[in-house]
Design an enzyme around this catalytic site. Structure first.
Site, PDB file in Angstrom:
ATOM      1  N   PHE A  26     -49.071  82.709 -68.610  1.00 48.36           N
ATOM      2  CA  PHE A  26     -50.242  81.823 -68.631  1.00 48.36           C
ATOM      3  C   PHE A  26     -51.317  82.348 -69.597  1.00 48.36           C
ATOM      4  O   PHE A  26     -51.577  81.744 -70.653  1.00 48.36           O
ATOM      5  CB  PHE A  26     -50.739  81.704 -67.178  1.00 48.36           C
ATOM      6  CG  PHE A  26     -52.136  81.239 -66.997  1.00 48.36           C
ATOM      7  CD1 PHE A  26     -52.622  80.126 -67.675  1.00 48.36           C
ATOM      8  CD2 PHE A  26     -52.987  81.894 -66.099  1.00 48.36           C
ATOM      9  CE1 PHE A  26     -53.922  79.691 -67.485  1.00 48.36           C
ATOM     10  CE2 PHE A  26     -54.281  81.459 -65.899  1.00 48.36           C
ATOM     11  CZ  PHE A  26     -54.760  80.368 -66.596  1.00 48.36           C
ATOM     12  N   ASP A  46     -41.632  89.795 -73.410  1.00 47.11           N
ATOM     13  CA  ASP A  46     -41.757  89.188 -72.072  1.00 47.11           C
ATOM     14  C   ASP A  46     -40.360  89.118 -71.463  1.00 47.11           C
ATOM     15  O   ASP A  46     -39.393  88.803 -72.150  1.00 47.11           O
ATOM     16  CB  ASP A  46     -42.348  87.777 -72.214  1.00 47.11           C
ATOM     17  CG  ASP A  46     -42.934  87.250 -70.912  1.00 47.11           C
ATOM     18  OD1 ASP A  46     -44.128  86.915 -70.887  1.00 47.11           O
ATOM     19  OD2 ASP A  46     -42.181  87.156 -69.916  1.00 47.11           O
ATOM     20  N   ASN A  47     -40.264  89.424 -70.173  1.00 47.95           N
ATOM     21  CA  ASN A  47     -38.937  89.345 -69.531  1.00 47.95           C
ATOM     22  C   ASN A  47     -38.701  87.991 -68.860  1.00 47.95           C
ATOM     23  O   ASN A  47     -37.688  87.814 -68.177  1.00 47.95           O
ATOM     24  CB  ASN A  47     -38.754  90.482 -68.509  1.00 47.95           C
ATOM     25  CG  ASN A  47     -39.660  90.339 -67.296  1.00 47.95           C
ATOM     26  OD1 ASN A  47     -40.475  89.419 -67.221  1.00 47.95           O
ATOM     27  ND2 ASN A  47     -39.525  91.246 -66.345  1.00 47.95           N
ATOM     28  N   GLN A  91     -46.567  92.639 -62.790  1.00 48.95           N
ATOM     29  CA  GLN A  91     -46.216  92.100 -61.481  1.00 48.95           C
ATOM     30  C   GLN A  91     -47.577  91.773 -60.885  1.00 48.95           C
ATOM     31  O   GLN A  91     -48.359  92.661 -60.606  1.00 48.95           O
ATOM     32  CB  GLN A  91     -45.483  93.200 -60.702  1.00 48.95           C
ATOM     33  CG  GLN A  91     -44.948  92.837 -59.339  1.00 48.95           C
ATOM     34  CD  GLN A  91     -45.899  92.187 -58.369  1.00 48.95           C
ATOM     35  OE1 GLN A  91     -45.785  90.991 -58.116  1.00 48.95           O
ATOM     36  NE2 GLN A  91     -46.835  92.937 -57.822  1.00 48.95           N
ATOM     37  N   TYR A 157     -51.331  96.485 -55.862  1.00 44.99           N
ATOM     38  CA  TYR A 157     -51.603  95.860 -57.168  1.00 44.99           C
ATOM     39  C   TYR A 157     -52.938  96.357 -57.732  1.00 44.99           C
ATOM     40  O   TYR A 157     -53.029  96.754 -58.902  1.00 44.99           O
ATOM     41  CB  TYR A 157     -51.620  94.342 -56.981  1.00 44.99           C
ATOM     42  CG  TYR A 157     -52.146  93.553 -58.159  1.00 44.99           C
ATOM     43  CD1 TYR A 157     -51.367  93.340 -59.290  1.00 44.99           C
ATOM     44  CD2 TYR A 157     -53.435  93.000 -58.134  1.00 44.99           C
ATOM     45  CE1 TYR A 157     -51.857  92.597 -60.371  1.00 44.99           C
ATOM     46  CE2 TYR A 157     -53.929  92.259 -59.196  1.00 44.99           C
ATOM     47  CZ  TYR A 157     -53.137  92.063 -60.307  1.00 44.99           C
ATOM     48  OH  TYR A 157     -53.627  91.342 -61.372  1.00 44.99           O
ATOM     49  N   VAL A 200     -54.352  79.563 -57.278  1.00 44.86           N
ATOM     50  CA  VAL A 200     -54.610  78.584 -56.232  1.00 44.86           C
ATOM     51  C   VAL A 200     -54.909  77.202 -56.812  1.00 44.86           C
ATOM     52  O   VAL A 200     -54.553  76.187 -56.218  1.00 44.86           O
ATOM     53  CB  VAL A 200     -55.739  79.102 -55.300  1.00 44.86           C
ATOM     54  CG1 VAL A 200     -57.080  79.120 -55.984  1.00 44.86           C
ATOM     55  CG2 VAL A 200     -55.810  78.321 -54.019  1.00 44.86           C
ATOM     56  N   GLY A 285     -54.270  92.318 -47.725  1.00 42.80           N
ATOM     57  CA  GLY A 285     -54.523  92.811 -49.084  1.00 42.80           C
ATOM     58  C   GLY A 285     -55.464  91.916 -49.873  1.00 42.80           C
ATOM     59  O   GLY A 285     -55.722  92.159 -51.035  1.00 42.80           O
TER      60      GLY A 285
HETATM   61  P1  NAD Z   1     -48.279  85.321 -65.670  1.00 43.78           P
HETATM   62  O1  NAD Z   1     -47.321  85.631 -64.562  1.00 43.78           O
HETATM   63  O2  NAD Z   1     -48.332  83.930 -66.157  1.00 43.78           O
HETATM   64  O3  NAD Z   1     -48.015  86.281 -66.904  1.00 43.78           O
HETATM   65  C1  NAD Z   1     -47.406  87.522 -66.789  1.00 43.78           C
HETATM   66  C2  NAD Z   1     -46.289  87.575 -67.811  1.00 43.78           C
HETATM   67  O4  NAD Z   1     -45.708  88.880 -67.774  1.00 43.78           O
HETATM   68  C3  NAD Z   1     -45.163  86.573 -67.519  1.00 43.78           C
HETATM   69  O5  NAD Z   1     -44.844  85.875 -68.690  1.00 43.78           O
HETATM   70  C4  NAD Z   1     -44.005  87.452 -67.062  1.00 43.78           C
HETATM   71  O6  NAD Z   1     -42.744  86.883 -67.384  1.00 43.78           O
HETATM   72  C5  NAD Z   1     -44.293  88.751 -67.812  1.00 43.78           C
HETATM   73  N1  NAD Z   1     -43.749  89.945 -67.173  1.00 43.78           N
HETATM   74  C6  NAD Z   1     -43.841  90.290 -65.868  1.00 43.78           C
HETATM   75  N2  NAD Z   1     -43.235  91.470 -65.666  1.00 43.78           N
HETATM   76  C7  NAD Z   1     -42.757  91.894 -66.869  1.00 43.78           C
HETATM   77  C8  NAD Z   1     -42.031  93.022 -67.303  1.00 43.78           C
HETATM   78  N3  NAD Z   1     -41.663  93.976 -66.442  1.00 43.78           N
HETATM   79  N4  NAD Z   1     -41.705  93.126 -68.619  1.00 43.78           N
HETATM   80  C9  NAD Z   1     -42.074  92.146 -69.485  1.00 43.78           C
HETATM   81  N5  NAD Z   1     -42.736  91.041 -69.128  1.00 43.78           N
HETATM   82  C10 NAD Z   1     -43.085  90.911 -67.835  1.00 43.78           C
HETATM   83  O7  NAD Z   1     -49.702  85.803 -65.168  1.00 43.78           O
HETATM   84  P2  NAD Z   1     -51.147  85.680 -65.825  1.00 43.78           P
HETATM   85  O8  NAD Z   1     -52.005  84.983 -64.837  1.00 43.78           O
HETATM   86  O9  NAD Z   1     -51.058  85.139 -67.210  1.00 43.78           O
HETATM   87  O10 NAD Z   1     -51.613  87.209 -65.850  1.00 43.78           O
HETATM   88  C11 NAD Z   1     -51.720  87.960 -67.060  1.00 43.78           C
HETATM   89  C12 NAD Z   1     -52.391  89.275 -66.746  1.00 43.78           C
HETATM   90  O11 NAD Z   1     -53.698  89.077 -66.215  1.00 43.78           O
HETATM   91  C13 NAD Z   1     -51.654  90.144 -65.702  1.00 43.78           C
HETATM   92  O12 NAD Z   1     -51.702  91.477 -66.131  1.00 43.78           O
HETATM   93  C14 NAD Z   1     -52.480  89.972 -64.447  1.00 43.78           C
HETATM   94  O13 NAD Z   1     -52.368  91.099 -63.600  1.00 43.78           O
HETATM   95  C15 NAD Z   1     -53.868  89.832 -65.035  1.00 43.78           C
HETATM   96  N6  NAD Z   1     -54.808  89.113 -64.163  1.00 43.78           N
HETATM   97  C16 NAD Z   1     -54.651  87.790 -63.951  1.00 43.78           C
HETATM   98  C17 NAD Z   1     -55.567  87.112 -63.159  1.00 43.78           C
HETATM   99  C18 NAD Z   1     -55.468  85.629 -62.919  1.00 43.78           C
HETATM  100  O14 NAD Z   1     -56.341  85.086 -62.244  1.00 43.78           O
HETATM  101  N7  NAD Z   1     -54.471  84.928 -63.438  1.00 43.78           N
HETATM  102  C19 NAD Z   1     -56.620  87.816 -62.551  1.00 43.78           C
HETATM  103  C20 NAD Z   1     -56.739  89.184 -62.778  1.00 43.78           C
HETATM  104  C21 NAD Z   1     -55.839  89.819 -63.609  1.00 43.78           C
END
Ligand code: NAD
Length: 326
Positions: A26, A46-47, A91, A157, A200, A285
């Site tokens: 995202f 990306d995995n 994760q 986390y 959400v 959590g």
């Molecule tokens: P998302 O799940 O859409 O993106 C995470 C991406 O990482 C996915 O494309 C997934 O396939 C990839 N990925 C996961 N594990 C992997 C691995 N072991 N190796 C390679 N790729 C892997 O989530 P997002 O909302 O876009 O989050 C992006 C970052 O922002 C994350 O680090 C998350 O912790 C952080 N974050 C997000 C939010 C939020 O509100 N969305 C809030 C705080 C922090």
């Protein structure tokens, strides 16, 4: 073909070679689009565990692989000699981290360390980290939390994200890698996975749209600080200033919204005001109140959120409407 969703006007003179981990996800995919628009060369690792190939910009080089794969990381860094690493892969399911803290640490701590070690070995100039406000501060002692608020994570986390921030400090002081750590509040917007556990906004809108009941965990009075993804992306453009000092910033709105208020806003936008949510017991959590100050980002590099929750929700819901009915 993935269309450009947000215009970005600032331009940088030099083309940078940038690795974006999680760039099929995202937030990472929006950052990739913006960097490519800025004229930079982008490699995405990306995995696809939650990311989607449809999110990947056609001009990015896409590598399907895992940040836990140390050999792959080494080969990738040796081949591309990145200037910047933007680390979004994680994760990111808080409940999963409670159920399986070892898996969480393997990805969020050890996977991140693989990237930091390679960044040191191949002289990366700047490391940008997606960290978290909500999960790092824990139950807040004051509102909104600034970056000096004590960090008391209440989930594996949050512990992992805080740990990597501390490693960033170590790599910066001892090995000279500059960093920017962004502690996001709750990010929402187009491309957020409506089928996953997190996010959400997309979960409520998807359920309401398909006539399924929405579940609110807890009493609905828990608060979050919702920041629109395009605002987050603007900060990532600013973070490409390679000369800037290493630091940690909240990216947030400083506005508290209860989950029940968010539900009502989404239901109203979708014309489903009469659909009542179901309530279930609170989840382990997760904190009761979360809201973060963005004053530091504003004073250091002029960043502030520009998209109101109402507008951002409208843009997000229109996107879901267009993609889910396509
Ligand atoms: P998302 O799940 O859409 O993106 C995470 C991406 O990482 C996915 O494309 C997934 O396939 C990839 N990925 C996961 N594990 C992997 C691995 N072991 N190796 C390679 N790729 C892997 O989530 P997002 O909302 O876009 O989050 C992006 C970052 O922002 C994350 O680090 C998350 O912790 C952080 N974050 C997000 C939010 C939020 O509100 N969305 C809030 C705080 C922090």
């Amino acid at each position: 073909m993935c269309a450009s969703l947000f215009p970005i006007h600032e331009k940088y003179e030099t083309e940078l070679k940038i690795l974006i981990t999680g760039g099929a996800g995202f937030i990472g995919s929006h950052i990739a689009d913006a960097y490519i628009r800025e004229g930079h060369s982008v490699v995405i690792l990306d995995n696809l565990s939650s990311g989607r190939i449809a999110n990947v910009h056609p001009d990015a080089k896409f590598v399907e692989g895992d940040i836990r794969d140390r050999d792959l990381i080494d080969r990738l860094f040796a081949e591309h000699r990145f200037d910047v690493v933007n680390h979004q892969a994680a994760q990111m399911d808080v409940r999963k981290s409670v159920d399986d803290p070892i898996f969480d640490a393997e990805t969020n701590i050890l996977g991140s360390l693989n990237l930091l070690q390679a960044s040191k070995k191949y002289s990366v100039h700047r490391f940008i980290l997606a960290s978290t406000g909500g999960a790092i501060y824990g139950e807040q002692e004051y509102f909104p939390a600034d970056e000096l608020h004590p960090t008391n994570p209440e989930s594996p986390y949050g512990v992992a994200k805080r740990t990597i921030e501390m490693y960033l400090h170590y790599f910066s002081v001892v090995h000279g890698i500059k960093y920017t750590a962004f502690r996001y509040s709750n990010v929402y917007g187009p491309r957020q996975d409506p089928h996953g556990e997190a996010g959400v906004v997309s979960i409520f809108s998807n359920a309401l749209r398909s006539g399924k009941p929405c579940t609110i965990f807890g009493d609905g009075k828990q608060t979050r600080d919702y920041v629109f993804v395009a605002d987050v992306v603007r900060a990532h453009i600013k973070a490409l200033d390679l000369e800037a000092a290493s630091d940690t910033y909240n990216l947030s709105t400083a506005i508290e919204t209860t989950v029940s208020q968010l539900y009502a806003l989404i239901a109203e936008s979708l014309g489903k005001n009469s659909t009542e949510p179901r309530y279930s017991s609170a989840r382990k959590g997760e904190v009761q109140r979360s809201v973060c100050s963005y004053q530091k980002a504003f004073h250091h590099f002029g960043w502030q959120p520009e998209v109101s929750l109402r507008d951002g929700l409208q843009r997000t819901l229109s996107y879901f409407e267009a993609t889910l009915s396509a």
